[in-house]
Design an enzyme around this catalytic site. Structure first.
Site, PDB file in Angstrom:
ATOM      1  N   PHE A  31      -4.502 -17.202  -7.846  1.00  0.00           N
ATOM      2  CA  PHE A  31      -4.372 -18.068  -6.465  1.00  0.00           C
ATOM      3  C   PHE A  31      -4.582 -16.887  -5.396  1.00  0.00           C
ATOM      4  O   PHE A  31      -4.368 -17.280  -4.212  1.00  0.00           O
ATOM      5  CB  PHE A  31      -3.168 -18.617  -6.258  1.00  0.00           C
ATOM      6  CG  PHE A  31      -2.415 -19.518  -7.456  1.00  0.00           C
ATOM      7  CD1 PHE A  31      -3.326 -20.786  -7.617  1.00  0.00           C
ATOM      8  CD2 PHE A  31      -1.968 -19.237  -8.388  1.00  0.00           C
ATOM      9  CE1 PHE A  31      -3.283 -21.583  -8.545  1.00  0.00           C
ATOM     10  CE2 PHE A  31      -1.580 -20.096  -9.448  1.00  0.00           C
ATOM     11  CZ  PHE A  31      -2.365 -21.425  -9.453  1.00  0.00           C
ATOM     12  N   LYS A  84      -9.692 -14.599  -5.231  1.00  0.00           N
ATOM     13  CA  LYS A  84     -10.766 -13.877  -5.581  1.00  0.00           C
ATOM     14  C   LYS A  84     -11.996 -14.515  -5.921  1.00  0.00           C
ATOM     15  O   LYS A  84     -12.947 -14.195  -5.550  1.00  0.00           O
ATOM     16  CB  LYS A  84     -10.064 -13.229  -7.074  1.00  0.00           C
ATOM     17  CG  LYS A  84      -9.056 -12.346  -7.310  1.00  0.00           C
ATOM     18  CD  LYS A  84      -8.557 -11.736  -8.458  1.00  0.00           C
ATOM     19  CE  LYS A  84      -8.447 -13.068  -9.524  1.00  0.00           C
ATOM     20  NZ  LYS A  84      -7.102 -13.749  -9.251  1.00  0.00           N
ATOM     21  N   SER A  85     -11.960 -15.835  -6.428  1.00  0.00           N
ATOM     22  CA  SER A  85     -13.039 -16.551  -6.694  1.00  0.00           C
ATOM     23  C   SER A  85     -13.463 -17.130  -5.239  1.00  0.00           C
ATOM     24  O   SER A  85     -14.760 -16.917  -5.149  1.00  0.00           O
ATOM     25  CB  SER A  85     -12.909 -17.752  -7.765  1.00  0.00           C
ATOM     26  OG  SER A  85     -12.435 -17.223  -9.079  1.00  0.00           O
ATOM     27  N   GLU A 139     -13.685 -13.661 -13.415  1.00  0.00           N
ATOM     28  CA  GLU A 139     -12.717 -13.469 -14.428  1.00  0.00           C
ATOM     29  C   GLU A 139     -13.364 -12.431 -15.352  1.00  0.00           C
ATOM     30  O   GLU A 139     -13.291 -12.496 -16.685  1.00  0.00           O
ATOM     31  CB  GLU A 139     -12.792 -14.919 -15.235  1.00  0.00           C
ATOM     32  CG  GLU A 139     -12.432 -16.194 -14.478  1.00  0.00           C
ATOM     33  CD  GLU A 139     -11.102 -16.229 -14.158  1.00  0.00           C
ATOM     34  OE1 GLU A 139     -10.289 -15.448 -14.674  1.00  0.00           O
ATOM     35  OE2 GLU A 139     -10.579 -17.308 -13.465  1.00  0.00           O
ATOM     36  N   VAL A 140     -13.494 -11.424 -14.889  1.00  0.00           N
ATOM     37  CA  VAL A 140     -13.925 -10.332 -15.532  1.00  0.00           C
ATOM     38  C   VAL A 140     -13.249  -9.623 -16.409  1.00  0.00           C
ATOM     39  O   VAL A 140     -13.591  -8.989 -17.412  1.00  0.00           O
ATOM     40  CB  VAL A 140     -14.744  -9.271 -14.402  1.00  0.00           C
ATOM     41  CG1 VAL A 140     -13.802  -8.323 -13.756  1.00  0.00           C
ATOM     42  CG2 VAL A 140     -15.737  -8.300 -15.312  1.00  0.00           C
ATOM     43  N   GLN A 141     -11.730  -9.997 -16.232  1.00  0.00           N
ATOM     44  CA  GLN A 141     -10.912  -9.403 -17.242  1.00  0.00           C
ATOM     45  C   GLN A 141     -10.819  -9.754 -18.546  1.00  0.00           C
ATOM     46  O   GLN A 141     -10.401  -9.313 -19.557  1.00  0.00           O
ATOM     47  CB  GLN A 141      -9.614  -9.583 -16.649  1.00  0.00           C
ATOM     48  CG  GLN A 141      -9.025 -11.033 -16.804  1.00  0.00           C
ATOM     49  CD  GLN A 141      -9.439 -11.888 -15.526  1.00  0.00           C
ATOM     50  OE1 GLN A 141      -9.908 -11.830 -14.876  1.00  0.00           O
ATOM     51  NE2 GLN A 141      -9.130 -13.409 -15.958  1.00  0.00           N
ATOM     52  N   CYS A 145       5.952 -12.555  -5.764  1.00  0.00           N
ATOM     53  CA  CYS A 145       6.105 -11.121  -4.885  1.00  0.00           C
ATOM     54  C   CYS A 145       6.970 -10.278  -5.937  1.00  0.00           C
ATOM     55  O   CYS A 145       7.335 -11.179  -7.161  1.00  0.00           O
ATOM     56  CB  CYS A 145       7.047 -11.458  -3.483  1.00  0.00           C
ATOM     57  SG  CYS A 145       8.466 -11.873  -4.001  1.00  0.00           S
ATOM     58  N   HIS A 201      10.295 -11.791  -6.942  1.00  0.00           N
ATOM     59  CA  HIS A 201      10.670 -13.062  -7.769  1.00  0.00           C
ATOM     60  C   HIS A 201       9.777 -12.908  -8.925  1.00  0.00           C
ATOM     61  O   HIS A 201       9.822 -14.206  -9.545  1.00  0.00           O
ATOM     62  CB  HIS A 201      10.334 -14.268  -6.981  1.00  0.00           C
ATOM     63  CG  HIS A 201      11.339 -14.295  -5.748  1.00  0.00           C
ATOM     64  ND1 HIS A 201      10.965 -14.091  -4.132  1.00  0.00           N
ATOM     65  CD2 HIS A 201      12.757 -14.539  -5.770  1.00  0.00           C
ATOM     66  CE1 HIS A 201      12.111 -14.233  -3.730  1.00  0.00           C
ATOM     67  NE2 HIS A 201      13.080 -14.719  -4.410  1.00  0.00           N
TER      68      HIS A 201
HETATM   69  P1  ADP Z   1      -8.135 -16.836  -7.651  1.00  0.00           P
HETATM   70  O1  ADP Z   1      -9.612 -16.855  -8.141  1.00  0.00           O
HETATM   71  O2  ADP Z   1      -7.646 -15.562  -6.881  1.00  0.00           O
HETATM   72  O3  ADP Z   1      -7.246 -17.492  -8.814  1.00  0.00           O
HETATM   73  P2  ADP Z   1      -8.882 -19.010  -5.964  1.00  0.00           P
HETATM   74  O4  ADP Z   1     -10.220 -18.340  -5.189  1.00  0.00           O
HETATM   75  O5  ADP Z   1      -9.470 -19.613  -6.966  1.00  0.00           O
HETATM   76  O6  ADP Z   1      -7.890 -17.735  -6.445  1.00  0.00           O
HETATM   77  O7  ADP Z   1      -7.978 -19.855  -5.099  1.00  0.00           O
HETATM   78  C1  ADP Z   1      -7.499 -19.403  -3.935  1.00  0.00           C
HETATM   79  C2  ADP Z   1      -6.880 -20.751  -3.235  1.00  0.00           C
HETATM   80  O8  ADP Z   1      -5.730 -21.341  -3.835  1.00  0.00           O
HETATM   81  C3  ADP Z   1      -6.472 -20.530  -1.794  1.00  0.00           C
HETATM   82  O9  ADP Z   1      -7.229 -20.333  -0.819  1.00  0.00           O
HETATM   83  C4  ADP Z   1      -5.434 -21.766  -1.781  1.00  0.00           C
HETATM   84  O10 ADP Z   1      -6.192 -22.731  -1.313  1.00  0.00           O
HETATM   85  C5  ADP Z   1      -5.202 -21.963  -3.183  1.00  0.00           C
HETATM   86  N1  ADP Z   1      -3.786 -21.543  -3.490  1.00  0.00           N
HETATM   87  C6  ADP Z   1      -2.746 -22.281  -4.269  1.00  0.00           C
HETATM   88  N2  ADP Z   1      -1.908 -21.529  -4.650  1.00  0.00           N
HETATM   89  C7  ADP Z   1      -1.775 -20.727  -3.772  1.00  0.00           C
HETATM   90  C8  ADP Z   1      -0.955 -19.633  -3.771  1.00  0.00           C
HETATM   91  N3  ADP Z   1       0.606 -19.461  -4.280  1.00  0.00           N
HETATM   92  N4  ADP Z   1      -1.082 -18.512  -2.765  1.00  0.00           N
HETATM   93  C9  ADP Z   1      -2.420 -18.499  -2.144  1.00  0.00           C
HETATM   94  N5  ADP Z   1      -3.333 -19.680  -2.284  1.00  0.00           N
HETATM   95  C10 ADP Z   1      -3.017 -20.606  -3.153  1.00  0.00           C
HETATM   96 MG    MG Z   2     -10.563 -17.369 -10.065  1.00  0.00          MG
END
Ligand code: ADP
Ligand code: MG
Length: 208
Positions: free
Chosen positions: A18, A21-22, A92-94, A180, A183
């Site tokens: 979240f 990254k994507s 999802e390179v991991q 964080c 938590h």
């Molecule tokens: P990742 O690829 O790192 O898992 P994504 O790019 O798929 O992240 O998603 C980021 C988006 O997820 C944010 O822009 C927001 O809309 C949503 N989101 C949902 N929960 C959270 C959170 N706890 N912190 C930040 N963004 C979140």
């Molecule tokens: Mg992602």
């Protein structure tokens, strides 16, 4: 005059689930396409949450992508079109094996811009797959944070909700939460109870 290739670059985008990254990978790929660069993107087939032919963010941004079973398949899909490609994204390179590192090195040497996004740590807060190695050889590392679902602070951890200790349980909302440091609990009960003590690393079988 030298006809040597200009070296490419490796950009790593990392952080917990979240953290965007994507979203960031998709943003960079879309900008490259606006600049009329030829872009391809790959993801491992372990991540079938959304679609086999695209990557997606939790905020519903998408970009076309090819799903491949492993690094060898990625290589087979990429090399025939490599001369026509300037930018290579991997999400999802991991989930890719260690062979992703020499592949990245090769592509950099061929002058490609390689952008790889993936989790830096597992739900147990341990380095995830080849990502730390990729970070080590990268030109740039963007370490993103999410929002802690308990207190709203910057979250660097991915909290797994539930009992499973398997490394890979693919999913999103409901199974994982961004947390964080305060938590985050590496081992927790079904609802991510805050009552648990922070547990020092448990004995791992086979290690002393
Ligand atoms: P990742 O690829 O790192 O898992 P994504 O790019 O798929 O992240 O998603 C980021 C988006 O997820 C944010 O822009 C927001 O809309 C949503 N989101 C949902 N929960 C959270 C959170 N706890 N912190 C930040 N963004 C979140
Ligand atoms: Mg992602």
């Amino acid at each position: 005059m030298s006809s040597e290739l200009i070296p490419g670059v490796l950009e790593v985008i990392t952080g917990p689930m979240f953290s965007g990254k994507s979203e960031e990978l998709i943003r960079r790929l879309k900008r490259a396409r606006i600049a009329r660069q030829r872009v391809v993107c790959f993801k491992p087939d372990i991540d079938l949450r959304y679609h086999r032919t695209s990557i997606a963010s939790h905020s519903d941004q998408t970009h076309a992508a090819t799903t491949v079973a492993n690094v060898e398949r990625l290589r087979e899909a990429l090399y025939p079109q490599l001369d026509d490609v300037e930018v290579i994204g991997v999400d999802e390179v991991q989930f890719f094996d260690a062979a992703i590192v020499p592949l990245a090195v090769e592509l950099i040497a061929l002058g490609k811009r390689v952008i790889m996004a993936g989790l830096d740590t597992t739900f147990a807060a341990e380095p995830f797959g080849a990502v730390p190695n990729l970070m080590a050889i990268a030109d740039t590392v963007s370490k993103l944070s999410a929002v802690c679902m308990v207190c709203g602070a910057a979250a660097i951890h991915t909290q797994r909700l539930g009992q499973s200790q398997e490394l890979v349980v693919v999913g999103a909302a409901g199974l994982y939460e961004a947390r964080c440091r305060a938590h985050f609990h590496p081992f927790t009960d079904e609802h991510g109870s805050e009552q648990l003590e922070l547990t020092p690393a448990l004995d791992t079988p086979g290690e002393s």
